[in-house]
Write an enzyme that holds these catalytic residues in place. Structure first.
Site, short mmCIF file in Angstrom:
data_model
loop_
_atom_site.label_atom_id
_atom_site.label_comp_id
_atom_site.label_asym_id
_atom_site.label_seq_id
_atom_site.Cartn_x
_atom_site.Cartn_y
_atom_site.Cartn_z
N ILE A 208 0.82 -1.20 0.00
CA ILE A 208 0.00 0.00 0.00
C ILE A 208 0.87 1.26 0.00
CG2 ILE A 208 -1.66 1.34 1.35
CD1 ILE A 208 -2.69 -1.43 2.38
N GLU A 209 1.91 1.25 0.79
CA GLU A 209 2.74 2.45 0.95
C GLU A 209 3.56 2.77 -0.30
OE1 GLU A 209 2.92 4.69 3.32
OE2 GLU A 209 1.55 3.73 4.71
#
Length: 187
Positions: free
Chosen positions: A58-59
């Site tokens: 996600i990051e």
């Protein structure tokens, strides 16, 4: 999108994601190498590797050269203060970045014992989670937690697959040297 080249110079680009992603790995770290480093660090520090992989996905989408608009850096998108606290001297050094991110996640797991709160704190900060006594009412953080639950292999999908209630898989416990949210019979 901003990234740092090997000399440390910040470079801004409008290159499409696929091209950018391949360019970012000129540092010598393929996606499989990054995933292996995550596995190793997670095992070393007793954190569920699926949780770490979900956060990294996600990051930064496992991009070791990623830099956010808020100056979060590397695979785990560490802020400078967090990186310094966990001994990360160079946030673009993949191994240091992953180690710092895993140690930060371990701290959040020990503090909150709930993957939703861990994800919320990783995104919005511990202060916000503590202030609101749960997931902060920020739209960005709520979307982040939902995305995390979709990506996290031990989260929502596993709960549905095994027909246990979603809630039964949220609590994280320490068993046999590893933090996990799975019941004993499932791992």
């Amino acid at each position: 999108m901003a990234l740092k080249d090997k000399s440390g110079k910040v470079v801004y680009t409008n290159i499409t994601r696929g091209v950018f992603f391949r360019a970012a790995f000129k540092s010598g770290y393929s996606k499989s190498k990054v995933l292996q480093l995550i596995e190793d660090a997670a095992k070393r520090y007793g954190v569920d590797s699926a949780l770490v992989k979900a956060i990294a996905k996600i990051e930064s989408d496992y991009n070791p050269m990623a830099t956010s608009s808020k100056s979060a850096k590397g695979v785990m998108q560490l802020m400078d203060k967090t990186a310094k606290f966990y001994g990360v001297e160079d946030p673009y050094d993949v191994e240091q970045n992953i180690k710092g991110g895993v140690l930060f996640l371990k701290h959040l797991i020990e503090k909150y014992h709930d993957v939703r709160l861990v994800a919320a704190a990783y995104n919005a900060g511990e202060t916000a989670v503590d202030r609101y006594k749960g997931i902060p009412p920020y739209a960005e953080t709520r979307r982040y937690v939902e995305k995390f639950l979709r990506v996290y292999k031990g989260g929502y999908r596993l709960a549905v697959k095994h027909r246990y209630t979603h809630r039964s898989f949220r609590r994280i416990v320490y068993k046999n040297g590893v933090f996990t949210n799975l019941k004993a019979g499932l791992w």
